[in-house]
Design an enzyme around this catalytic site. Structure first.
Site, PDB file in Angstrom:
ATOM      1  N   SER A   3      68.150  41.471  -3.472  1.00  0.00           N
ATOM      2  CA  SER A   3      69.079  42.275  -4.503  1.00  0.00           C
ATOM      3  C   SER A   3      68.482  43.916  -4.846  1.00  0.00           C
ATOM      4  O   SER A   3      69.395  44.728  -4.845  1.00  0.00           O
ATOM      5  CB  SER A   3      69.098  41.355  -5.740  1.00  0.00           C
ATOM      6  OG  SER A   3      67.744  41.188  -6.261  1.00  0.00           O
ATOM      7  N   HIS A  27      68.690  33.410  -2.283  1.00  0.00           N
ATOM      8  CA  HIS A  27      68.225  34.210  -3.199  1.00  0.00           C
ATOM      9  C   HIS A  27      68.259  33.984  -4.515  1.00  0.00           C
ATOM     10  O   HIS A  27      68.072  32.760  -5.005  1.00  0.00           O
ATOM     11  CB  HIS A  27      68.726  35.679  -2.888  1.00  0.00           C
ATOM     12  CG  HIS A  27      68.124  36.902  -3.622  1.00  0.00           C
ATOM     13  ND1 HIS A  27      67.080  36.925  -4.185  1.00  0.00           N
ATOM     14  CD2 HIS A  27      68.514  38.181  -3.757  1.00  0.00           C
ATOM     15  CE1 HIS A  27      66.525  37.926  -4.922  1.00  0.00           C
ATOM     16  NE2 HIS A  27      67.560  38.867  -4.478  1.00  0.00           N
ATOM     17  N   HIS A  58      59.268  31.055   0.305  1.00  0.00           N
ATOM     18  CA  HIS A  58      59.399  32.249  -0.267  1.00  0.00           C
ATOM     19  C   HIS A  58      59.120  33.442   1.105  1.00  0.00           C
ATOM     20  O   HIS A  58      58.152  33.085   1.720  1.00  0.00           O
ATOM     21  CB  HIS A  58      58.260  32.830  -1.556  1.00  0.00           C
ATOM     22  CG  HIS A  58      58.889  34.011  -2.095  1.00  0.00           C
ATOM     23  ND1 HIS A  58      58.533  35.270  -1.695  1.00  0.00           N
ATOM     24  CD2 HIS A  58      59.693  34.135  -3.062  1.00  0.00           C
ATOM     25  CE1 HIS A  58      59.005  36.187  -2.545  1.00  0.00           C
ATOM     26  NE2 HIS A  58      60.095  35.624  -3.422  1.00  0.00           N
ATOM     27  N   ARG A  76      56.094  33.194 -11.762  1.00  0.00           N
ATOM     28  CA  ARG A  76      57.244  33.172 -12.673  1.00  0.00           C
ATOM     29  C   ARG A  76      57.412  31.835 -12.976  1.00  0.00           C
ATOM     30  O   ARG A  76      57.965  31.236 -13.835  1.00  0.00           O
ATOM     31  CB  ARG A  76      58.409  34.068 -11.882  1.00  0.00           C
ATOM     32  CG  ARG A  76      57.705  35.350 -11.735  1.00  0.00           C
ATOM     33  CD  ARG A  76      59.091  36.013 -11.050  1.00  0.00           C
ATOM     34  NE  ARG A  76      59.264  35.674  -9.628  1.00  0.00           N
ATOM     35  CZ  ARG A  76      60.151  35.787  -8.731  1.00  0.00           C
ATOM     36  NH1 ARG A  76      61.186  36.581  -9.058  1.00  0.00           N
ATOM     37  NH2 ARG A  76      60.239  35.119  -7.577  1.00  0.00           N
ATOM     38  N   ASP A  97      62.898  29.857  -8.868  1.00  0.00           N
ATOM     39  CA  ASP A  97      64.242  29.175  -9.384  1.00  0.00           C
ATOM     40  C   ASP A  97      64.023  27.849  -9.402  1.00  0.00           C
ATOM     41  O   ASP A  97      65.140  27.250  -9.855  1.00  0.00           O
ATOM     42  CB  ASP A  97      65.218  29.677  -8.213  1.00  0.00           C
ATOM     43  CG  ASP A  97      65.400  31.296  -7.910  1.00  0.00           C
ATOM     44  OD1 ASP A  97      65.542  31.627  -9.111  1.00  0.00           O
ATOM     45  OD2 ASP A  97      65.640  31.745  -6.971  1.00  0.00           O
TER      46      ASP A  97
HETATM   47  N1  HAX Z   1      63.520  24.156   2.542  1.00  0.00           N
HETATM   48  C1  HAX Z   1      63.414  23.838   3.895  1.00  0.00           C
HETATM   49  N2  HAX Z   1      63.306  24.519   4.757  1.00  0.00           N
HETATM   50  C2  HAX Z   1      62.791  25.695   4.505  1.00  0.00           C
HETATM   51  C3  HAX Z   1      62.511  26.126   3.042  1.00  0.00           C
HETATM   52  C4  HAX Z   1      62.910  25.197   2.358  1.00  0.00           C
HETATM   53  N3  HAX Z   1      62.656  25.240   0.770  1.00  0.00           N
HETATM   54  N4  HAX Z   1      61.576  27.240   3.193  1.00  0.00           N
HETATM   55  C5  HAX Z   1      61.675  27.757   4.376  1.00  0.00           C
HETATM   56  N5  HAX Z   1      62.198  26.862   5.164  1.00  0.00           N
HETATM   57  C6  HAX Z   1      62.392  27.019   6.642  1.00  0.00           C
HETATM   58  C7  HAX Z   1      63.329  27.903   6.980  1.00  0.00           C
HETATM   59  O1  HAX Z   1      64.521  27.938   6.809  1.00  0.00           O
HETATM   60  C8  HAX Z   1      62.639  28.526   8.298  1.00  0.00           C
HETATM   61  O2  HAX Z   1      63.355  27.412   9.303  1.00  0.00           O
HETATM   62  P1  HAX Z   1      63.928  27.657  10.799  1.00  0.00           P
HETATM   63  O3  HAX Z   1      62.363  27.937  11.464  1.00  0.00           O
HETATM   64  O4  HAX Z   1      64.695  26.642  11.089  1.00  0.00           O
HETATM   65  O5  HAX Z   1      64.649  28.859  10.869  1.00  0.00           O
HETATM   66  C9  HAX Z   1      61.154  27.979   8.457  1.00  0.00           C
HETATM   67  O6  HAX Z   1      61.245  27.058   7.147  1.00  0.00           O
HETATM   68  C10 HAX Z   1      60.346  29.195   8.235  1.00  0.00           C
HETATM   69  O7  HAX Z   1      60.622  30.031   7.091  1.00  0.00           O
HETATM   70  P2  HAX Z   1      59.899  30.921   6.188  1.00  0.00           P
HETATM   71  O8  HAX Z   1      59.617  32.022   7.253  1.00  0.00           O
HETATM   72  O9  HAX Z   1      58.739  30.455   5.785  1.00  0.00           O
HETATM   73  O10 HAX Z   1      60.721  31.367   5.001  1.00  0.00           O
HETATM   74  P3  HAX Z   1      61.918  32.728   5.308  1.00  0.00           P
HETATM   75  O11 HAX Z   1      61.347  34.096   4.954  1.00  0.00           O
HETATM   76  O12 HAX Z   1      62.561  32.790   6.493  1.00  0.00           O
HETATM   77  O13 HAX Z   1      62.587  32.194   4.070  1.00  0.00           O
HETATM   78  C11 HAX Z   1      63.262  31.583   1.972  1.00  0.00           C
HETATM   79  C12 HAX Z   1      62.231  32.381   2.664  1.00  0.00           C
HETATM   80  C13 HAX Z   1      63.248  31.739   0.593  1.00  0.00           C
HETATM   81  C14 HAX Z   1      64.926  32.120   2.095  1.00  0.00           C
HETATM   82  C15 HAX Z   1      63.197  30.063   2.165  1.00  0.00           C
HETATM   83  O14 HAX Z   1      62.017  29.578   1.827  1.00  0.00           O
HETATM   84  C16 HAX Z   1      64.286  29.207   1.701  1.00  0.00           C
HETATM   85  O15 HAX Z   1      65.239  29.091   2.094  1.00  0.00           O
HETATM   86  N6  HAX Z   1      64.048  28.596   0.343  1.00  0.00           N
HETATM   87  C17 HAX Z   1      64.962  27.671  -0.397  1.00  0.00           C
HETATM   88  C18 HAX Z   1      66.113  28.548  -1.147  1.00  0.00           C
HETATM   89  C19 HAX Z   1      65.385  29.358  -2.413  1.00  0.00           C
HETATM   90  O16 HAX Z   1      64.650  28.563  -3.169  1.00  0.00           O
HETATM   91  N7  HAX Z   1      65.693  30.697  -2.446  1.00  0.00           N
HETATM   92  C20 HAX Z   1      64.897  31.308  -3.460  1.00  0.00           C
HETATM   93  C21 HAX Z   1      63.806  32.173  -3.141  1.00  0.00           C
HETATM   94  C22 HAX Z   1      63.390  33.071  -4.177  1.00  0.00           C
HETATM   95  C23 HAX Z   1      64.252  34.301  -4.621  1.00  0.00           C
HETATM   96  O17 HAX Z   1      64.606  34.939  -3.957  1.00  0.00           O
HETATM   97  N8  HAX Z   1      64.640  33.992  -5.848  1.00  0.00           N
HETATM   98  O18 HAX Z   1      65.693  34.651  -6.274  1.00  0.00           O
END
Ligand code: HAX
Length: 445
Positions: free
Chosen positions: A241, A271, A318, A327, A374
């Site tokens: 964002s 996000h 994250h 947070r 979140d």
């Molecule tokens: N559940 C399942 N799988 C997850 C996961 C979760 N909570 N968090 C990471 N992973 C997976 C990723 O999808 C990725 O999978 P692939 O190898 O199959 O592609 C693997 O673990 C490695 O990911 P990473 O390098 O640890 O994390 P990224 O930087 O790629 O992604 C995210 C970070 C926040 C997008 C991810 O942890 C996620 O999808 N979390 C769940 C959604 C969420 O809570 N989002 C909010 C984040 C905070 C925020 O921005 N708030 O606004």
């Protein structure tokens, strides 16, 4: 499947697995100064942005101008009788780098109240939407519809000198922040409370007035909103964002275009929308298990099923943080102090007790299996009767505006230019990797 779609599928899907294998095999190979893995992950970790307002450390979490959340709770001015900081204070701190006095914060409250009237056409635009349109869609459109009032756009049209850009940018930022609670509360009441709107009270501070206009009865909710709107305000510059807002602003789009962009990024489930997804996930779990307080074993199995279904566990993981999000901890402490026996909040704590180990076990490449902001916010809001979880990301957005708009003022004051990273095709990347490996082999020989 139509012929174009079939042709696309035939080309793209085999490419996806081929590319994944290529990236895995060449993750560390450097193309110019970035690695192949970074090219494929949105330049993760590449230091290529300037953001003054806050700084995120993987091991310590967010610092706003050097202050952690526990420190902010001590040093920022508070409303009479409250123990939570006023979000006006964090905006002052992010914009200037200085801690505000109580008088300065009181001035800012008043200033935002003076600027808070929303033009009728914004409500008219919102009223053309079906009431079940997602609140984030309404929020983004309402922000965009305020663009008609942009001081910056008018000044640019009149030929303003680029050294003066910061001035109308500041005016727009202040005007927009001042109006956001009214807009957000309007969306909340039209979507979930039969359009029975509650008039603003300009004698209240920014967060308390917002709480009042939402119509939440418990006076303590004002206190939660002050905390909530403070801790969600910023997370340095690379998050989606903040980066979207900054990128759009780099074309000299005004704050309305820029924040609307930022909100569209916040609306994604990876996000900001994760805050609604957490509660949807928890409520589905309760429904499927047929109980409000599942055991930790039942939760563990539900996490496993989610991961086995190729879905993410919302609220966990994250891109930068490698510890439980401060947070998250701030909200946990708030709930421990105010309502430690709340059933839903206790379910959130049970998830925290089991989910990280399961995620780590099932997804060994996860960088951090810890809870993010979140994971907790929805349950805290539910306690006060704000059960309409589709609205949660709007609350996040109102707060996030503080950081990203303070940053936009800095962007224009520092004269930052238009952003333009270089993209390459897959063929080009493969050639660059081959060339990089060849050079390395020659230098070893
Ligand atoms: N559940 C399942 N799988 C997850 C996961 C979760 N909570 N968090 C990471 N992973 C997976 C990723 O999808 C990725 O999978 P692939 O190898 O199959 O592609 C693997 O673990 C490695 O990911 P990473 O390098 O640890 O994390 P990224 O930087 O790629 O992604 C995210 C970070 C926040 C997008 C991810 O942890 C996620 O999808 N979390 C769940 C959604 C969420 O809570 N989002 C909010 C984040 C905070 C925020 O921005 N708030 O606004």
């Amino acid at each position: 499947m139509d012929q174009l779609k079939a042709r696309f599928k035939e080309k793209a899907l085999p490419m996806a697995s081929e590319l994944k294998a290529f990236v895995k095999a060449n993750a560390g190979v450097k193309i110019d100064s970035v690695s192949v893995a970074q090219v494929f992950t949105g330049m993760k970790g590449v230091k290529s942005l300037i953001t003054e307002t806050s700084q995120l450390s993987a091991d310590h979490g967010i610092r706003f101008r050097g202050y952690s959340i526990p420190e902010l709770k001590k040093v920022l001015p508070q409303a009479n009788g409250d123990t939570e900081p006023l979000p006006e204070g964090i905006f002052w701190l992010m914009l200037t780098g200085d801690l505000p006095t109580a008088d300065e914060v009181a001035w800012l409250s008043k200033e935002w109240a003076n600027r808070s009237d929303v033009p009728q056409h914004v409500f008219d635009v919102l009223d053309t939407f079906p009431t079940d349109a997602h609140p984030m869609t309404q929020f983004s459109v309402a922000i965009l519809s305020l663009q008609t009032t942009s001081v910056f756009a008018a000044a640019y049209k009149d030929g303003i000198n680029k050294k003066e850009y910061w001035d109308p940018m500041y005016e727009d930022a202040m005007n927009l922040i001042a109006k956001l609670p009214r807009i957000a509360a309007y969306i909340y009441r039209r979507s979930f409370h039969n359009g029975e709107h509650i008039a603003p009270d300009k004698n209240l501070d920014w967060a308390a007035n917002f709480a009042q206009m939402m119509g939440v009865k418990d006076p303590e909710f004002k206190s939660l909103m002050r905390l909530y709107l403070t801790i969600h305000a910023d997370h340095e510059g690379g998050n989606a964002s903040a980066h979207s807002t900054h990128l759009t602003g780099s074309t000299l789009s005004d704050v309305y275009y820029s924040l609307s962009s930022g909100m569209n990024a916040l609306a994604g489930p990876l996000h900001g929308l994760a805050n609604q997804e957490v509660i949807r996930w928890v409520l589905n779990m309760r429904k499927e298990l047929g109980k409000d307080r599942p055991s930790q074993d039942e939760i563990r199995q539900y996490v496993i099923d989610t991961l086995d279904g190729g879905r993410v566990v919302p609220g966990y993981g994250h891109a930068v943080l490698r510890i439980p999000d401060p947070r998250f901890t701030a909200q946990l402490e708030y709930c421990k102090a105010h309502f430690p026996d709340d059933e839903l909040v206790n379910v959130i704590w049970d998830i925290y007790a089991v989910a990280p180990a399961v995620i780590k076990e099932k997804k060994p490449n996860v960088k951090s299996p810890n809870p993010n902001v979140d994971a907790h916010s929805g349950a805290t809001l539910m306690h006060y009767g704000v059960t309409e979880y589709n609205f949660y990301t709007v609350l996040f957005g109102v707060s996030r505006a503080l950081g990203v708009l303070a940053s936009l003022c800095w962007d224009r004051a520092l004269g930052f230019g238009i952003e333009r990273p270089k993209s390459v095709t897959i063929d080009m990347l493969q050639q660059l990797v081959a060339a990089s490996k060849e050079t390395e082999a020659e230098s070893v020989a």
